[in-house]
Every structure is written in C-alpha cells, then in structure tokens.
Scaffold this motif. Structure first.
Motif, short mmCIF file in Angstrom:
data_model
loop_
_atom_site.label_atom_id
_atom_site.label_comp_id
_atom_site.label_asym_id
_atom_site.label_seq_id
_atom_site.Cartn_x
_atom_site.Cartn_y
_atom_site.Cartn_z
N GLY A 132 -31.65 6.39 -17.22
CA GLY A 132 -31.96 5.85 -18.55
C GLY A 132 -30.81 5.17 -19.27
O GLY A 132 -30.93 4.86 -20.46
N ILE A 133 -29.68 4.93 -18.58
CA ILE A 133 -28.54 4.35 -19.32
C ILE A 133 -28.93 2.98 -19.90
O ILE A 133 -29.51 2.16 -19.19
N PRO A 134 -28.59 2.74 -21.16
CA PRO A 134 -28.88 1.42 -21.73
C PRO A 134 -27.86 0.38 -21.23
O PRO A 134 -26.83 0.73 -20.67
N GLY A 135 -28.18 -0.89 -21.44
CA GLY A 135 -27.22 -1.95 -21.14
C GLY A 135 -27.08 -2.26 -19.66
O GLY A 135 -26.04 -2.77 -19.24
N VAL A 136 -28.11 -1.95 -18.86
CA VAL A 136 -28.03 -2.27 -17.43
C VAL A 136 -28.84 -3.55 -17.15
O VAL A 136 -30.02 -3.62 -17.49
N TYR A 137 -28.20 -4.53 -16.58
CA TYR A 137 -28.83 -5.82 -16.31
C TYR A 137 -28.77 -6.10 -14.81
O TYR A 137 -27.75 -5.83 -14.18
N SER A 138 -29.83 -6.68 -14.27
CA SER A 138 -29.79 -7.04 -12.85
C SER A 138 -29.29 -8.46 -12.67
O SER A 138 -29.67 -9.37 -13.41
N MET A 139 -28.40 -8.64 -11.69
CA MET A 139 -27.93 -9.99 -11.32
C MET A 139 -28.95 -10.67 -10.43
O MET A 139 -28.87 -11.87 -10.19
N GLY A 140 -29.91 -9.86 -9.87
CA GLY A 140 -30.87 -10.38 -8.90
C GLY A 140 -30.89 -9.45 -7.71
O GLY A 140 -30.26 -8.39 -7.73
N ALA A 141 -31.60 -9.86 -6.66
CA ALA A 141 -31.73 -9.00 -5.49
C ALA A 141 -30.62 -9.27 -4.48
O ALA A 141 -30.29 -10.43 -4.20
N ARG A 142 -30.04 -8.20 -3.94
CA ARG A 142 -29.05 -8.34 -2.87
C ARG A 142 -29.65 -9.07 -1.67
O ARG A 142 -28.93 -9.75 -0.93
N SER A 143 -30.96 -8.91 -1.49
CA SER A 143 -31.62 -9.55 -0.35
C SER A 143 -31.69 -11.07 -0.54
O SER A 143 -32.01 -11.79 0.40
N ASN A 144 -31.39 -11.56 -1.74
CA ASN A 144 -31.44 -13.01 -2.00
C ASN A 144 -30.23 -13.46 -2.83
O ASN A 144 -30.35 -13.73 -4.03
N PRO A 145 -29.06 -13.53 -2.19
CA PRO A 145 -27.82 -13.83 -2.92
C PRO A 145 -27.87 -15.15 -3.69
O PRO A 145 -27.15 -15.31 -4.68
N SER A 146 -28.73 -16.09 -3.29
CA SER A 146 -28.75 -17.37 -4.02
C SER A 146 -29.23 -17.17 -5.46
O SER A 146 -28.80 -17.90 -6.36
N ILE A 147 -30.07 -16.17 -5.68
CA ILE A 147 -30.50 -15.87 -7.05
C ILE A 147 -29.32 -15.28 -7.84
O ILE A 147 -29.08 -15.63 -9.00
N ILE A 148 -28.57 -14.39 -7.21
CA ILE A 148 -27.40 -13.80 -7.88
C ILE A 148 -26.41 -14.91 -8.23
O ILE A 148 -25.90 -14.97 -9.36
N ALA A 149 -26.16 -15.81 -7.28
CA ALA A 149 -25.23 -16.93 -7.54
C ALA A 149 -25.70 -17.75 -8.75
O ALA A 149 -24.91 -18.12 -9.61
N ALA A 150 -27.01 -17.99 -8.80
CA ALA A 150 -27.54 -18.82 -9.89
C ALA A 150 -27.45 -18.10 -11.24
O ALA A 150 -27.42 -18.74 -12.29
N ASN A 151 -27.39 -16.77 -11.22
CA ASN A 151 -27.44 -15.99 -12.46
C ASN A 151 -26.10 -15.57 -13.05
O ASN A 151 -26.01 -15.33 -14.25
N VAL A 154 -21.18 -7.46 -4.36
CA VAL A 154 -22.17 -7.69 -3.30
C VAL A 154 -21.42 -7.96 -2.00
O VAL A 154 -20.19 -8.11 -2.01
N GLU A 155 -22.15 -8.03 -0.90
CA GLU A 155 -21.50 -8.20 0.40
C GLU A 155 -20.72 -9.52 0.45
O GLU A 155 -21.27 -10.58 0.14
N ASP A 156 -19.46 -9.41 0.87
CA ASP A 156 -18.52 -10.52 0.81
C ASP A 156 -18.64 -11.46 2.01
O ASP A 156 -17.66 -11.74 2.69
N LYS A 157 -19.83 -11.93 2.31
CA LYS A 157 -19.97 -12.91 3.40
C LYS A 157 -21.04 -13.94 3.04
O LYS A 157 -21.85 -13.70 2.14
N GLY A 158 -21.01 -15.09 3.71
CA GLY A 158 -21.94 -16.17 3.35
C GLY A 158 -21.74 -16.54 1.89
O GLY A 158 -20.61 -16.65 1.40
#
Ligand code: TXA
Ligand code: MG
Length: 351
Positions: free
Chosen positions: A287-306, A327-331
């Motif tokens: 229940g911690i407040p202030g938690v935001y998702s960068m996106g899914a690890r399974s789709n790093p391009s979304i994380i990059a965009a965010n 996140v995983e440091d490859k690609g």
C-alpha cells in the motif's frame, strides 16, 4: 514570444511547417519533434544562430551539436570523406535514432562542433523532422530542446516548460516515439565506438560489423576532471530531476523489496518520496503511496518512452526523493540505464 505550430505527423500541412523552416533559414531557433526527443533546431551553417542555441539552453560551449539531414547525399555538405562504415551503418539504421561522428569539412562552423575537427550527423526518421529539414534546405543543428542538465523533452509541453520565451517557435506533433536520444557512434577510427547508447543497440551494431565495436566507458570519465572523454557531452550532469534520485540494482523482486524498504525510511523521515517501479513489481509495494510504473520489463521500449516524462512529472509533483528500480542492462535497457544512472549522479545501490 515563442510561437506554437501544431503539425499532424500523419497529415503534414506544408504551408504551416514552412513558417518554421523560414525561421530556421532566417537565423532563428525552432524546437521540433524527432523520433527520439524534441530537438532545438538552427541552420547548421549559421554560427550566430548556433550561438543562440547554446545561450537558450545554457549549454556549455565545449559540448558539440548534432547536425540533422534529410537524405544521405546531404552528408557531402558536412564531410569530404565518407567512410565505408558510414555507408554500412546508415544503410541499416538511417533514417533513424543513430548519429555518426565523422571528419568535418570546412563548411561546418566550429561553433557546431565546439572546436572539434569531427562532426556528428544524424538523419531522423520522424516525418515532421524530415519535412522541416527538407523545407529549410540546410542541415539543421539540434541538441535536445531542454535546459542543459534537465531531462530531455519528449513532448512540446516539456519544451515550453524549459524554453518558453527563449526560442522563436515550437513545432508540436505530440509525443516522441523512442523517448531516449540517438545512439552516437564515432567512426573516425579503425573500429566504430559507441559514445552514447540508444535505440540502435550495441547488439544490432555488433551483428552488422561482425563484432567490431567498442563502447566508450562513460561512468569511468563522468564527473572527473582528469582524462578527456571522447564525447564531450558525457562529462556533464545530465537528465537530472530536481529530486534526489537513487537507483536500485539487482534481480527485480529483490530490487523492488529493497526499494520499498528505502522509500519507507525516507517517508518516515518526512521526505516526500516516489518510487519508479515496473508493472511486474508493482505488487511488491503493497500500500505504499507514490509508486509509479515506468512500464513493463517485458517491453523496454515503453520504459524508454516513459522515463524522461516520468522524471519531469515527479518533479512537478514536488517529490524530494525518487527511488528507481533498474532494468536489465542489455539491448535498449543499456540506453535506459545509461540515462537513469547519469540522472542519479551514479547514486546506485545494489540490492
Ligand atoms: O536523438 C538525438 O540525438 C537528439 C535529437 C534532437 O536528434 N539530439 C541530442 O543532442 O541528443 P544532444 O546535443 O543533447 O546530444 C549530442 C551528443 C552529446 O553527447 C555530444 O557530446 C555528442 O552528441 N557529440 C556531438 N558532436 C560530437 C563530436 N564531434 N564528437 C563526439 N561527440 C559529439
Ligand atoms: Mg541533450
């Protein structure tokens, strides 16, 4: 006054875009979308206009600019020697998120290259960027359109937040696709060297060059006064939010548990604290407040965009501390972690 010019990338109105091109040929500054981040454009052959870029951004004088072209042949206006590697890499990745560093020709002003005899060239794939460069009829110098040191802008609001009133116009075509700046590759030596990781990945370049690729070590030279980094830009504080940012490295579940623990401690100490988590680890935070998702690890391009946009958003919410999972440091992950680690000032904790 900064003029806002809205252009639909799927139905480009040439007459509207010509207004932006005319500002560039007239020696002014126009921010425009590329597939990576928004750039702050000026006529690459106009030293006075280039000086305005440095001034508007508060950019250190020794950090050279990338010159943007709209077709391969334009490269001849910027360099007299086109290495075989330029043909190979550009055939595979242009137009796209890749910048090539080559020997400069005399027509490129030293203001663009910050005194270097090399020039950084990129052919962007964003249709609005390509159309604007074509209309301007000159290569367009463009660093990211942010105040120096801030996260790069991925939409026109970010640009205006940093540069409203300091530049002539912004072309607004919505959010950029990739979200991280181009891969910068130095091809002046025997082997290409990746100076800045990006969406064209090391793995892709390795495949194309039969493994003939080096990666410049940034963290080794970052923030140190001794030793000259190969890419001048790498030595500056970059992408940083106002909040103090901490990166938690390690296997996802352990990193998330550690992040939750550290965030709770900061909150108990009265600090307004946010966490940058991932879809896969959100449950760990209970229940911690202030938690935001960068996106899914399974789709790093979304994380990059965010990530740049999320860093700006958390700043605007007034967070003092941000704890981010790595996140995983490859690609593409290598580019994501390069920006995140730098944004944190290498404030990295192993879970
Ligand atoms: O995706 C991008 O590359 C975006 C968009 C607008 O195209 N542009 C961008 O520019 O990120 P900027 O100025 O934020 O980053 C340019 C990088 C810096 O790290 C700079 O040091 C490096 O490219 N660079 C430019 N010219 C160079 C040169 N001659 N030799 C080595 N590095 C160079
Ligand atoms: Mg930049």
């Amino acid at each position: 006054m900064t003029i806002l010019i809205k252009i639909d990338p799927d139905a480009i109105e040439t007459d509207k875009l010509r207004q932006a091109a005319d500002i560039i040929t007239g020696g002014g500054l126009v921010a425009f979308p590329t597939e990576t981040v928004y750039g702050l454009g000026a006529n690459a052959f106009d030293s006075k206009a280039l000086e305005k870029i440095f001034k508007a951004k508060g950019r250190p004088q020794d950090n050279p600019l990338i010159l943007h072209i709209s077709e391969f042949e334009d490269i001849r206006r910027l360099t007299n020697e086109i290495p075989q590697m330029a043909r190979k890499l550009s055939a595979a990745f242009w137009p796209g998120p890749m910048t090539l560093v080559m020997k400069k020709s005399d027509s490129v002003p030293y203001t663009a290259t910050a005194g270097l005899d090399t020039v950084a060239i990129r052919m962007p794939s964003h249709p609005v960027a390509a159309a604007l460069i074509r209309l301007a009829g000159v290569p367009v110098a463009a660093p990211s359109a942010n105040i120096s040191g801030a996260p790069s802008p991925t939409n026109a609001d970010h640009v205006l937040y940093d540069l409203d009133g300091r530049i002539d116009a912004v072309v607004d075509s919505g959010s950029t696709n990739v979200g991280l700046e181009s891969t910068v590759i130095d091809i002046t030596g025997d082997r290409p060297v990746i100076l800045r990781p990006g969406a064209v990945t090391r793995e892709q370049i390795e495949e194309l060059t039969a493994g003939l690729i080096e990666v410049a070590s940034e963290s080794a030279s970052a923030g140190r006064s001794s030793g000259t980094p190969r890419s001048p830009g790498v030595k500056y504080r970059h992408y940083s939010p106002k909040a103090s940012l901490m990166i938690i490295e390690g296997e996802p579940d352990r990193a998330a548990e550690a992040a939750a623990g550290i965030a709770s401690k900061f909150m108990t100490a009265g600090k307004k604290t946010a966490v940058m988590a991932t879809d896969e680890t959100l449950d760990t935070y209970g229940g911690i407040p202030g938690v935001y998702s960068m996106g899914a690890r399974s789709n790093p391009s979304i994380i990059a965009a965010n990530i740049f946009s999320l860093l700006r958003k958390l700043d605007n919410f007034g967070y003092e501390v941000i704890i981010a999972e790595s996140v995983e440091d490859k690609g593409l992950g290598a580019a994501i972690m390069n920006r995140m680690n730098k944004a944190s000032g290498y404030n990295i904790i192993k879970a």
